[in-house]
Design a protein around this motif. Structure first.
Motif, PDB file in Angstrom:
ATOM      1  N   ARG A 142     -31.965  31.271   8.540  1.00  0.00           N
ATOM      2  CA  ARG A 142     -30.906  31.592   7.237  1.00  0.00           C
ATOM      3  C   ARG A 142     -30.018  32.672   8.054  1.00  0.00           C
ATOM      4  O   ARG A 142     -28.829  33.253   7.338  1.00  0.00           O
ATOM      5  CB  ARG A 142     -31.661  31.925   6.130  1.00  0.00           C
ATOM      6  N   THR A 183     -36.387  22.523   8.480  1.00  0.00           N
ATOM      7  CA  THR A 183     -35.874  21.536   7.605  1.00  0.00           C
ATOM      8  C   THR A 183     -36.164  21.690   5.836  1.00  0.00           C
ATOM      9  O   THR A 183     -34.703  21.727   5.156  1.00  0.00           O
ATOM     10  CB  THR A 183     -36.077  20.669   8.487  1.00  0.00           C
ATOM     11  N   ARG A 189     -28.407  18.629   4.487  1.00  0.00           N
ATOM     12  CA  ARG A 189     -27.767  19.308   3.642  1.00  0.00           C
ATOM     13  C   ARG A 189     -26.721  17.774   3.098  1.00  0.00           C
ATOM     14  O   ARG A 189     -26.490  17.520   1.982  1.00  0.00           O
ATOM     15  CB  ARG A 189     -26.758  20.435   3.976  1.00  0.00           C
ATOM     16  N   ARG A 216     -30.706  21.078   9.595  1.00  0.00           N
ATOM     17  CA  ARG A 216     -30.096  21.777   8.512  1.00  0.00           C
ATOM     18  C   ARG A 216     -29.050  21.420   7.710  1.00  0.00           C
ATOM     19  O   ARG A 216     -29.385  20.631   6.916  1.00  0.00           O
ATOM     20  CB  ARG A 216     -30.832  22.732   8.820  1.00  0.00           C
ATOM     21  N   TYR A 217     -27.948  20.994   8.213  1.00  0.00           N
ATOM     22  CA  TYR A 217     -27.024  21.014   8.614  1.00  0.00           C
ATOM     23  C   TYR A 217     -26.368  18.902   8.128  1.00  0.00           C
ATOM     24  O   TYR A 217     -26.287  18.797   6.870  1.00  0.00           O
ATOM     25  CB  TYR A 217     -25.120  21.106   9.200  1.00  0.00           C
ATOM     26  N   ASP A 228     -36.451  23.581   3.847  1.00  0.00           N
ATOM     27  CA  ASP A 228     -35.724  24.540   3.233  1.00  0.00           C
ATOM     28  C   ASP A 228     -34.061  24.128   2.136  1.00  0.00           C
ATOM     29  O   ASP A 228     -33.747  24.374   1.399  1.00  0.00           O
ATOM     30  CB  ASP A 228     -36.564  25.500   3.729  1.00  0.00           C
ATOM     31  N   VAL A 229     -33.881  23.421   2.765  1.00  0.00           N
ATOM     32  CA  VAL A 229     -32.052  22.974   2.587  1.00  0.00           C
ATOM     33  C   VAL A 229     -32.134  22.161   1.544  1.00  0.00           C
ATOM     34  O   VAL A 229     -31.401  21.161   1.700  1.00  0.00           O
ATOM     35  CB  VAL A 229     -31.217  22.990   3.386  1.00  0.00           C
ATOM     36  N   CYS A 230     -32.928  21.300   1.248  1.00  0.00           N
ATOM     37  CA  CYS A 230     -33.379  19.836   0.797  1.00  0.00           C
ATOM     38  C   CYS A 230     -33.802  20.234  -0.558  1.00  0.00           C
ATOM     39  O   CYS A 230     -34.721  21.001  -0.867  1.00  0.00           O
ATOM     40  CB  CYS A 230     -33.935  19.124   1.384  1.00  0.00           C
ATOM     41  N   GLU A 246     -27.166  31.496  10.337  1.00  0.00           N
ATOM     42  CA  GLU A 246     -26.351  30.643   9.597  1.00  0.00           C
ATOM     43  C   GLU A 246     -25.756  31.645   8.981  1.00  0.00           C
ATOM     44  O   GLU A 246     -24.934  31.082   8.558  1.00  0.00           O
ATOM     45  CB  GLU A 246     -27.523  29.351   8.904  1.00  0.00           C
TER      46      GLU A 246
END
Length: 392
Positions: free
Chosen positions: A365, A306, A272, A268-269, A308-310, A368
């Motif tokens: 989430r 994955t 980002r 995920r990072y 979800d952060v885009c 994180e």
């Protein structure tokens, strides 16, 4: 023998009023790939055809190899160009061509004439019959087969006359630059170079980002990725490769988050960071080499976590490919042997023994939140340290 190539395209031909945009992009790319080839070339358009003509001596094999890497080209036909001096002169030119190419061979053939120049005084079928008969007389080893010939002998009657029989396959697809630019998450594995190649084949220019984790990943691992980018760039044109130092972020996630969620949270990072670079550089989408179910981070639930952060679209051209399918393409484009070199990337360095395969976005989430104290600062530092390599 050959001083020119007839370039055939596929999808471009159905683009209607916008076809010239795609043709011009294809001509531009052909000129680019031929620039380092020994010789001087003229690239022109004429009535739905693109021609590459050599001015003087040139390296035939090198020219063909360069053209075979141009997206948008369906086939490359080495042609002999002759002037229009009537049917008898044409017949002699064709007989000379056949003699050079097939004298002494026992093959079947068919003559196919295209009469684009309606001023030529003889109809196509008559040209086929006349020239076919003369070939039979001149070369006893050749016989006619109109259904499944070994040799298709093409004659195109235009302002000049083009004679050819060899058809070399190109990669197809759409010309580079006709569908914007996207950012590839490039690792040292087999999948991501193939993913970049496949999206580029649809006309998308490619940049790339690689996440480096020294000392856990070596300089040899970084060089492996550079080598892969160079190989992909043979098809995609120049690639700006962004090298991001991911070590501190990885270690912080490792210290603060549940180990079964490490891969998902690290991924995920990466997404980002890649998305931020993409937005800063004018890219319109991200590209990954993920395939459903191939590893724990590529289950449908993991991909959803994955995504979800885009906010940019994420292209996954390999999503339904088997590994064997991916390996086949990797071998075709010449990345496979480099990809299997035993230098690990940061994705494989911190793999959990029992990674979660059905992560819940809400739980990820929550996990994180343990990173809140430092993670934004770390991401900013990683972006500030972006090392940009121009790959050609």
């Amino acid at each position: 023998m050959f001083q020119a190539f007839l370039i055939k395209y596929g999808e471009i031909g159905v683009k209607g009023k916008n076809r010239y945009v795609f043709e011009d992009a294809l001509v531009k790319r052909i000129k680019e790939v031929l620039r380092p080839v020994e010789g001087h070339f003229q690239v022109t358009k004429d009535q739905g055809r693109i021609y590459v003509e050599a001015e003087g001596a040139f390296d035939y094999e090198e020219a063909v190899e360069a053209l075979r890497r141009v997206f948008g080209i369906v086939s490359i036909c080495p042609v002999v160009i002759v002037e229009d001096h009537g049917l008898e002169a044409l017949t002699q030119d064709v007989l000379h061509y056949v003699g050079e190419m097939y004298a002494g061979q026992e093959k079947t053939f068919k003559v196919h004439t295209r009469r684009a120049n309606k001023k030529f005084p003889v109809e196509s079928m008559e040209v086929n019959a006349e020239i076919g008969g003369r070939i039979l007389e001149a070369y006893p080893g050749l016989t006619v087969d109109v259904h499944h010939p070994d040799i298709m002998l093409y004659i195109e009657l235009r302002s000049q006359i083009y004679i050819y029989s060899e058809v070399i396959p190109g990669p197809g697809g759409m010309p580079l630059g006709t569908n914007g630019r996207s950012m590839l998450l490039l690792s040292g594995g087999i999948d991501s170079p193939v993913a970049g190649y496949m999206v580029a084949k649809r006309g998308v220019c490619i940049d790339a980002v690689y996440f480096h984790a020294p000392p856990y990943t070596s300089e040899r691992a970084k060089q492996k990725v550079v080598d892969l980018a160079m190989r992909v760039a043979m098809y995609t044109g120049p690639i700006r490769l962004h090298v991001i130092n991911f070590t501190d972020i990885q270690m912080y996630i490792y210290d603060q988050c549940p180990h079964d969620e490490l891969t998902i949270i690290m991924r995920r990072y990466m997404m980002r960071i890649a998305e931020q670079i993409a937005k800063d550089t004018g890219c319109l989408a991200l590209i990954t080499g993920e395939s459903i179910g191939q590893v724990a981070s590529q289950t449908v639930a993991s991909l959803a976590a994955t995504n979800d952060v885009c906010t940019l679209p994420v292209f996954r051209p390999l999503i339904a490919f088997d590994k064997e399918d991916i390996v086949t393409v990797a071998k075709q484009i010449g990345t496979y042997e480099t990809s299997i070199l035993p230098y690990e990337d940061c994705c494989t360095t911190f793999v959990a023994k029992h990674p979660v395969t059905k992560p819940k976005v809400e739980q990820i989430r929550r996990s994180e939140k343990a990173l809140a104290e430092k993670i934004d600062e770390m991401v900013a530092e990683a972006l500030a340290g972006d090392e940009v390599l121009e790959i050609r």
